[in-house]
Write a protein that holds these residues in place. Sequence first.
Motif, PDB file in Angstrom:
ATOM      1  N   ALA A 118       0.904  -1.294   0.010  1.00 22.45           N
ATOM      2  CA  ALA A 118      -0.028  -0.002  -0.162  1.00 22.45           C
ATOM      3  C   ALA A 118       0.856   1.255   0.097  1.00 22.45           C
ATOM      4  O   ALA A 118       0.768   2.064  -0.684  1.00 22.45           O
ATOM      5  CB  ALA A 118      -1.009   0.131   1.332  1.00 22.45           C
ATOM      6  N   ARG A 119       2.015   1.355   0.745  1.00 25.39           N
ATOM      7  CA  ARG A 119       2.790   2.305   0.949  1.00 25.39           C
ATOM      8  C   ARG A 119       3.525   2.708  -0.522  1.00 25.39           C
ATOM      9  O   ARG A 119       3.699   3.667  -0.863  1.00 25.39           O
ATOM     10  CB  ARG A 119       3.696   2.221   1.971  1.00 25.39           C
ATOM     11  CG  ARG A 119       4.993   3.144   2.113  1.00 25.39           C
ATOM     12  CD  ARG A 119       4.351   4.474   2.495  1.00 25.39           C
ATOM     13  NE  ARG A 119       5.569   5.445   2.670  1.00 25.39           N
ATOM     14  CZ  ARG A 119       5.826   6.138   1.885  1.00 25.39           C
ATOM     15  NH1 ARG A 119       5.362   6.273   0.406  1.00 25.39           N
ATOM     16  NH2 ARG A 119       6.732   7.317   1.770  1.00 25.39           N
ATOM     17  N   TRP A 120       3.914   1.458  -1.077  1.00 29.67           N
ATOM     18  CA  TRP A 120       4.589   1.655  -2.486  1.00 29.67           C
ATOM     19  C   TRP A 120       3.874   2.111  -3.453  1.00 29.67           C
ATOM     20  O   TRP A 120       4.213   2.660  -4.701  1.00 29.67           O
ATOM     21  CB  TRP A 120       5.142   0.625  -2.844  1.00 29.67           C
ATOM     22  CG  TRP A 120       6.426  -0.012  -1.635  1.00 29.67           C
ATOM     23  CD1 TRP A 120       7.100   0.811  -0.844  1.00 29.67           C
ATOM     24  CD2 TRP A 120       6.929  -1.246  -1.282  1.00 29.67           C
ATOM     25  NE1 TRP A 120       7.979   0.055  -0.283  1.00 29.67           N
ATOM     26  CE2 TRP A 120       7.910  -1.172  -0.505  1.00 29.67           C
ATOM     27  CE3 TRP A 120       6.375  -2.760  -2.045  1.00 29.67           C
ATOM     28  CZ2 TRP A 120       8.333  -2.372   0.036  1.00 29.67           C
ATOM     29  CZ3 TRP A 120       6.993  -3.753  -1.287  1.00 29.67           C
ATOM     30  CH2 TRP A 120       7.985  -3.603  -0.443  1.00 29.67           C
ATOM     31  N   HIS A 121       2.410   1.994  -3.567  1.00 29.74           N
ATOM     32  CA  HIS A 121       1.430   1.893  -4.440  1.00 29.74           C
ATOM     33  C   HIS A 121       0.580   2.761  -4.300  1.00 29.74           C
ATOM     34  O   HIS A 121      -0.483   3.034  -5.259  1.00 29.74           O
ATOM     35  CB  HIS A 121       1.088   0.460  -5.081  1.00 29.74           C
ATOM     36  CG  HIS A 121       2.240  -0.060  -5.737  1.00 29.74           C
ATOM     37  ND1 HIS A 121       2.719  -0.147  -7.071  1.00 29.74           N
ATOM     38  CD2 HIS A 121       3.042  -1.345  -4.964  1.00 29.74           C
ATOM     39  CE1 HIS A 121       3.654  -0.889  -7.267  1.00 29.74           C
ATOM     40  NE2 HIS A 121       3.904  -1.664  -6.040  1.00 29.74           N
ATOM     41  N   GLY A 122       0.259   3.716  -3.313  1.00 34.81           N
ATOM     42  CA  GLY A 122      -0.559   4.938  -3.254  1.00 34.81           C
ATOM     43  C   GLY A 122      -1.920   4.284  -2.960  1.00 34.81           C
ATOM     44  O   GLY A 122      -2.742   5.276  -3.159  1.00 34.81           O
ATOM     45  N   PHE A 123      -2.092   3.101  -2.021  1.00 38.91           N
ATOM     46  CA  PHE A 123      -3.496   2.905  -1.718  1.00 38.91           C
ATOM     47  C   PHE A 123      -3.565   2.647  -0.082  1.00 38.91           C
ATOM     48  O   PHE A 123      -2.290   2.780   0.694  1.00 38.91           O
ATOM     49  CB  PHE A 123      -4.019   1.692  -2.507  1.00 38.91           C
ATOM     50  CG  PHE A 123      -3.178   0.525  -2.270  1.00 38.91           C
ATOM     51  CD1 PHE A 123      -3.667  -0.395  -1.173  1.00 38.91           C
ATOM     52  CD2 PHE A 123      -2.505  -0.070  -3.152  1.00 38.91           C
ATOM     53  CE1 PHE A 123      -3.013  -1.620  -1.057  1.00 38.91           C
ATOM     54  CE2 PHE A 123      -1.827  -1.217  -3.125  1.00 38.91           C
ATOM     55  CZ  PHE A 123      -2.033  -1.983  -2.007  1.00 38.91           C
ATOM     56  N   GLU A 124      -4.426   2.440   0.543  1.00 38.05           N
ATOM     57  CA  GLU A 124      -4.570   2.168   2.079  1.00 38.05           C
ATOM     58  C   GLU A 124      -4.877   0.759   2.162  1.00 38.05           C
ATOM     59  O   GLU A 124      -5.776   0.179   1.493  1.00 38.05           O
ATOM     60  CB  GLU A 124      -5.542   2.916   2.728  1.00 38.05           C
ATOM     61  CG  GLU A 124      -5.654   3.012   4.032  1.00 38.05           C
ATOM     62  CD  GLU A 124      -6.675   3.743   4.856  1.00 38.05           C
ATOM     63  OE1 GLU A 124      -7.086   3.830   5.894  1.00 38.05           O
ATOM     64  OE2 GLU A 124      -7.486   4.740   3.856  1.00 38.05           O
ATOM     65  N   PHE A 125      -4.219   0.324   3.224  1.00 33.89           N
ATOM     66  CA  PHE A 125      -4.728  -1.189   3.653  1.00 33.89           C
ATOM     67  C   PHE A 125      -5.403  -1.000   5.203  1.00 33.89           C
ATOM     68  O   PHE A 125      -4.779  -0.361   6.164  1.00 33.89           O
ATOM     69  CB  PHE A 125      -3.369  -1.976   3.774  1.00 33.89           C
ATOM     70  CG  PHE A 125      -3.919  -3.409   4.534  1.00 33.89           C
ATOM     71  CD1 PHE A 125      -4.600  -4.168   3.841  1.00 33.89           C
ATOM     72  CD2 PHE A 125      -3.118  -3.670   5.719  1.00 33.89           C
ATOM     73  CE1 PHE A 125      -4.754  -5.440   4.329  1.00 33.89           C
ATOM     74  CE2 PHE A 125      -3.369  -4.905   6.390  1.00 33.89           C
ATOM     75  CZ  PHE A 125      -4.006  -5.742   5.726  1.00 33.89           C
ATOM     76  N   GLN A 126      -6.427  -1.774   5.102  1.00 30.16           N
ATOM     77  CA  GLN A 126      -7.261  -1.856   6.520  1.00 30.16           C
ATOM     78  C   GLN A 126      -7.270  -3.433   6.539  1.00 30.16           C
ATOM     79  O   GLN A 126      -7.948  -4.181   5.986  1.00 30.16           O
ATOM     80  CB  GLN A 126      -8.696  -1.214   6.301  1.00 30.16           C
ATOM     81  CG  GLN A 126      -8.494   0.146   6.146  1.00 30.16           C
ATOM     82  CD  GLN A 126      -8.615   0.710   7.855  1.00 30.16           C
ATOM     83  OE1 GLN A 126      -8.590   0.038   8.722  1.00 30.16           O
ATOM     84  NE2 GLN A 126      -8.309   2.088   7.848  1.00 30.16           N
ATOM     85  N   GLN A 127      -6.859  -3.914   7.995  1.00 33.08           N
ATOM     86  CA  GLN A 127      -7.152  -5.238   8.312  1.00 33.08           C
ATOM     87  C   GLN A 127      -8.166  -5.541   8.786  1.00 33.08           C
ATOM     88  O   GLN A 127      -8.715  -4.896   9.847  1.00 33.08           O
ATOM     89  CB  GLN A 127      -5.796  -5.687   8.941  1.00 33.08           C
ATOM     90  CG  GLN A 127      -5.723  -7.300   9.515  1.00 33.08           C
ATOM     91  CD  GLN A 127      -4.675  -7.828  10.164  1.00 33.08           C
ATOM     92  OE1 GLN A 127      -3.740  -6.939  10.664  1.00 33.08           O
ATOM     93  NE2 GLN A 127      -4.616  -9.010  10.555  1.00 33.08           N
ATOM     94  N   GLY A 128      -8.768  -6.686   8.452  1.00 34.37           N
ATOM     95  CA  GLY A 128     -10.302  -6.934   9.159  1.00 34.37           C
ATOM     96  C   GLY A 128     -11.099  -7.930   8.131  1.00 34.37           C
ATOM     97  O   GLY A 128     -10.629  -7.940   6.778  1.00 34.37           O
TER      98      GLY A 128
END
Length: 459
Positions: A74-84
């Motif tokens: 996510a950090r490298w490719h401009g999106f956000e990650f949410q675990q769940g």
Amino acid sequence: MHRFIVVGGGAGGLELATRLGDRYGETRAKRGRPHASVTLVDRYPTHIWKPLLHEVAAGSMDPFTHQLEYAAQARWHGFEFQQGELAGLDRAAKRITLGRVYDEDGAEMLPERVLEYDTLVIAIGSTTAFFGVPGAAENSIALDTVEQAERFRKRLIAACVRAEHRAPERVAPDAAADAPNIAPNAATEAEPRVQVAIVGAGATGVELSAELRNTAQVLSAYGLHNLDPRHDVGIVVIESGPRILPALPERVSSATAELMTKLGVRILTGERVTEVAPGVVRTASGKAVRADLTVWAAGITAPGVLSKLDGLTVNRLGQLVVRRTLQTENDDNIFALGDCAACEWPGHERGVPPRAQSAHQQATFLFKAFGDLLAGRPLPEFTYRDFGSLVSLGHFSAVGNLMGGLIGGNMLIEGLFARFMYMSLYRLHIAALHGYARMVLDTFAHWLRRTTLPRVKLH
């Protein structure tokens, strides 16, 4: 700012989130490009290509060197990650609910959360179907996750070590005819000291059986046991249908069965499993197959949460029914791809098959279609192209068929060329996530690492 949420970080979901982030994410916004919010949701913190789990189970792949951290991607490719884990859907309010996340000690790590979307993509894959067979869920191991694959690998090593110190069992001549899990000429021979039963002769079951033969040889070579890897470690594949690999052409099935037999893998076809008990697998014909370890690879089903998602239509397998645009029948703002989606395949009785190549094609299609969506243009229709199927038999060989636009027909392939083609599928997945330059470097790095490590993970 348009809000994309992709639920499921499998092959298709992660590829889609990566490409959307590259095109519309924060890094692109800084360059004056169109900007959108892209969020990937998954219940696990890391990704591994699911078709490789049989190699993890056999120990021929170390998952910790092939896993990809979602947060890093996510950090490298401009999106956000949410675990769940997806726990609920409110279509009217356009929001999803994510369940709580707990750590290894059972303490709550993340609370229940609500995320709002404009476009939702559900790509949560599939899970193992036990078909209500008594004891199957309790006494066999599925291969849906890295944890399950690692658990099987450790149990296999432990079983081999224990068997070395256990006296071999002899088969009495008058009992040979009543022992269906023993070859007819085995009346005076010892039973396998360790026997693995694999229920289901689809791609997972077949590929695992070949990898296990290699594992038995390597474990013996490194001194973890002194068993004969071919005669003391038995592998039995049990299939309810008339042949292995029922979803593939018959000539691929026949060629694979011949190679498996040469590897010492016993194949039982036309045997429907009716019970899995500790140490034994029973079939409808009355056979009782001894099993020190049982792997269940007999079929898949969609996750149960899909049938509870605010009125979205599912089929008898629990998959979300989608139109040719991959939009769900009930909601234009919700899309589905991969194993969890039931998509029509024009000209075929069945829909798009649950394969990695299907998820990859659908992810590529949606990435382009979302460009039309943001521009206010009509959405195109998805058309699946079957390029064939490949089955790996470990380092021994590979078998498959190439078809369609690649060769203008249908051609059976096997051996080194088929093995190369099979390995290239994973490399194409890596290229989709990191680009071709990093894929080449990743390939070289893993090759270099393997020169200093045993071919099978020993502990």
